[in-house]
Every structure is written in C-alpha cells, then in structure tokens.
Design an enzyme around this catalytic site. Structure first.
Site, PDB file in Angstrom:
ATOM      1  N   LYS A  62      43.145  11.421  76.741  1.00  0.00           N
ATOM      2  CA  LYS A  62      43.714  10.141  76.748  1.00  0.00           C
ATOM      3  C   LYS A  62      44.455  10.202  75.417  1.00  0.00           C
ATOM      4  O   LYS A  62      44.135   9.337  74.648  1.00  0.00           O
ATOM      5  CB  LYS A  62      42.745   9.176  76.973  1.00  0.00           C
ATOM      6  CG  LYS A  62      43.265   7.792  77.646  1.00  0.00           C
ATOM      7  CD  LYS A  62      42.428   6.931  78.084  1.00  0.00           C
ATOM      8  CE  LYS A  62      42.696   5.535  78.369  1.00  0.00           C
ATOM      9  NZ  LYS A  62      43.844   5.415  79.394  1.00  0.00           N
TER      10      LYS A  62
HETATM   11  N1  PY5 Z   1      45.084   7.601  84.524  1.00  0.00           N
HETATM   12  C1  PY5 Z   1      45.806   7.247  83.597  1.00  0.00           C
HETATM   13  C2  PY5 Z   1      46.842   7.893  83.170  1.00  0.00           C
HETATM   14  C3  PY5 Z   1      45.254   6.274  82.842  1.00  0.00           C
HETATM   15  O1  PY5 Z   1      45.651   5.740  81.589  1.00  0.00           O
HETATM   16  C4  PY5 Z   1      44.027   5.510  83.082  1.00  0.00           C
HETATM   17  C5  PY5 Z   1      43.595   4.521  82.423  1.00  0.00           C
HETATM   18  C6  PY5 Z   1      43.537   5.719  84.314  1.00  0.00           C
HETATM   19  C7  PY5 Z   1      43.898   7.246  85.055  1.00  0.00           C
HETATM   20  C8  PY5 Z   1      42.231   5.374  84.715  1.00  0.00           C
HETATM   21  O2  PY5 Z   1      41.113   5.769  83.727  1.00  0.00           O
HETATM   22  P1  PY5 Z   1      39.665   4.668  83.650  1.00  0.00           P
HETATM   23  O3  PY5 Z   1      39.414   4.324  85.263  1.00  0.00           O
HETATM   24  O4  PY5 Z   1      38.765   5.430  83.132  1.00  0.00           O
HETATM   25  O5  PY5 Z   1      40.088   3.497  83.090  1.00  0.00           O
HETATM   26  N2  PY5 Z   1      44.282   3.687  81.761  1.00  0.00           N
HETATM   27  C9  PY5 Z   1      44.177   2.856  80.899  1.00  0.00           C
HETATM   28  C10 PY5 Z   1      43.105   1.518  80.902  1.00  0.00           C
HETATM   29  O6  PY5 Z   1      42.817   0.943  80.334  1.00  0.00           O
HETATM   30  C11 PY5 Z   1      45.414   1.981  79.973  1.00  0.00           C
HETATM   31  C12 PY5 Z   1      46.403   1.412  81.061  1.00  0.00           C
HETATM   32  C13 PY5 Z   1      47.184   0.582  80.194  1.00  0.00           C
HETATM   33  O7  PY5 Z   1      43.100   1.284  82.309  1.00  0.00           O
END
Ligand code: PY5
Length: 307
Positions: free
Chosen positions: A162
């Site tokens: 990430k």
């Molecule tokens: N894929 C990407 C590219 C992501 O940035 C995120 C989370 C996910 C999948 C989902 O991961 P998780 O379920 O562990 O959150 N994105 C961040 C979030 O806080 C940043 C978004 C602006 O959801």
C-alpha cells in the site's frame, strides 16, 4: 476545496502534535518519489452502547509492517505500539467514530533516489469521514467504468504494497472515470483480467456464487475483502477466488466494491451495462458487515479494539 475536517491532534513520531503543526519539509523524499506506505482504517460507534471500536486495527498495522518490509522501510514501531498510538490519538480528539490514516514516509535529508539516509517519519491522523463514494452510494450503488489505465504488474510497483506511489495509477484511473461520468474506475491488469477499483477490491455474484479476483492477479490484500469472505462463509454463501474478465462483470447478477473507506458499496452499472439496484446477496453481506463493525456480532468481537 478541502474536505478534511480538522481535529485537534495528530500522532507524529511518538507524540501528539497540534493538527496544524503536523507538517513536513517540501524536500521530503516521499513527496518527490512516492516512497511512503500507508493504511486506511475506520473506527465505528455502537449507536446503542455508545462504545467506539476500531475495526481490525491489528490486521491493518500488520499490513503496514508488510508494506514496509517489501519497500525496505525500517519501521521503528511495533504493531502493538502503533495500535496503542491509534487509540491514544482517537481518545485525545474525543472522536466517537472516524477514519484513521497511518502514514510512514521517508522525510527530509537526502534528494537522491537512494532513500537509505532519509529519516523515517510516522504519523497517524484521524478525522470524521462519511461514506467515501457519496451519501447514497451504500444503498443505491454507483456507476463504474473499466479504465484504460492498467493495474501495475507484480514486478512494477507491487499492488500488495500500500505505497503512496501506487496511487498515481489510481489517480489517473479516477480522473478518467470522473471525466466519463462514472463514480469509480475498475482497473484490469496487463493481460486483461479484472483487478480492483482505485481504492477498493471487487466482488461479483453470479447464480448465487460470490467471487473475487485472486491476489495473484495483482491487487491489494484488502482487509474488507477478507472480512466479506469470512461473512459469506457464515451466511452459507458459496464464495471463491477466481480470475474475472470485463465480460464477466457485464453479465453479473450483482457487483460490489469493498474497502475501509468505501465499506461495502454496490455497483449499479459497468460501462453502461445495467447491473441493477443493490441485490439480495450484496444486501445480506452489507447488513452483516455493518453489524460486525458496530460490535453487534459476538463471534467477531476479536476484530474490534475498544477505544
Ligand atoms: N485496493 C486498493 C487499491 C485500496 O486502496 C484499498 C483501500 C483496498 C483495495 C481495500 O483495502 P481494505 O479493505 O484493506 O481497506 N483503500 C484505502 C481505504 O482506506 C484508501 C482509499 C482512499 O479504503
């Protein structure tokens, strides 16, 4: 047009500092080369007991450590220390519910690409953040488009990290999606298989079976994705990880995206192919998800850190 609601404190390098003082030098390494890694987490309040819980805090901090390992960043705090710091900053800001953004970045000190001598700075910011894809998104769903931008391969900026740098890819796809009138983009990988949204994983339902692309197709190992796979098992919804093509999405019975920010957001259409309003399996999983994060399901209280 700032949409961040400022609160009182940010945790920075071991101490709480006033929000406005949590700044960094313009020559910080990560600002130039995208060498940081981060997390996105949510804290929810049970409306009945008024208790607040951070959802899967340890899992997020463990993923932050994994991102650091791949990026060769020497993170000077343990998972436990980062969890304690998160609780401390939420309490200090007296927030019943919030979004949590830990960020590890290479700070000020060197301007070459070689980051070895740049200091490692760690911040944990919290602020109130509503539904990520808009107020109606969780009930009505959003329109999405397949992006012309491809997901980075596992041998470029690895999707399992990430990393701040990864989000140049997401930003390009998001801008294109918005320009075409979509709320969100879906990115395919270099061989044309479905990966994920710009900040969300993706699920499909067809003939009663839930499926989501495998990590090897190039996507972030989402914690909400893992949560949904667990909840599907509880609800006796057959679920599998399988590669998906864009055509699979067009003929899906239901589609939804998952993420800490986006929570569990239904998809109403893909490239103008109607999927429809929130379907029954999406709704069942969404309801269960919100019960779990609000501390209503005894079996999942291990996932909650009380603030
Ligand atoms: N894929 C990407 C590219 C992501 O940035 C995120 C989370 C996910 C999948 C989902 O991961 P998780 O379920 O562990 O959150 N994105 C961040 C979030 O806080 C940043 C978004 C602006 O959801």
């Amino acid at each position: 047009m700032a949409d961040i609601e400022a609160v009182e404190f940010i945790w920075k390098n071991g101490a709480l500092v006033p929000w406005a003082e949590a700044t960094t030098h313009v020559l910080s390494h990560s600002l130039h080369y995208g060498s940081g890694v981060f997390e996105g987490i949510r804290c929810y309040q049970d409306p009945d007991t008024k208790k607040s819980f951070v959802f899967r805090l340890r899992d997020h901090m463990a993923r932050l450590h994994r991102s650091c390992k791949i990026a060769m960043i020497d993170l000077p705090y343990t998972v436990d220390e980062l969890c304690d710091a998160t609780v401390e900053v939420i309490r200090a800001n007296k927030l019943p519910a919030c979004y949590i953004r830990p960020l590890v970045y290479r700070g000020y000190g060197v301007m070459g690409v070689d980051p070895a001598d740049a200091p490692i700075d760690v911040v944990i910011a919290v602020w109130p953040w509503d539904a990520y894809l808009g107020d109606d998104a969780l009930s009505k769903g959003v329109s999405v488009g397949i992006s012309s931008w491809r997901q980075r391969s596992n041998n470029a900026i690895p999707p399992s990290v990430k990393a701040t740098a990864s989000y140049m890819n997401s930003i390009l796809a998001k801008l294109e999606a918005k320009a075409h009138g979509y709320a969100e983009a879906i990115m395919l990988n270099e061989v044309g298989l479905v990966c994920e949204g710009t900040g969300e994983n993706l699920f499909m339902v067809r003939d009663g079976v839930l499926s989501t692309p495998p990590l090897s197709d190039g996507l972030l190992e989402g914690i909400t994705r893992d949560t949904v796979l667990c909840l599907a098992d509880d609800l006796n919804i057959p679920a599998l990880e399988e590669s998906l093509t864009r055509s699979d999405l067009y003929i899906a019975d239901e589609l939804f995206m998952t993420g800490s920010a986006a929570e569990l957001t239904p998809i109403g259409s893909v490239d103008e192919r109607e999927i429809g309003p929130r379907g029954p399996i999406t709704q069942a999983l969404q309801e269960r998800f919100f019960e779990v994060v609000h501390g209503k399901v005894e079996a999942y209280t291990d996932w909650l850190t009380e603030v």
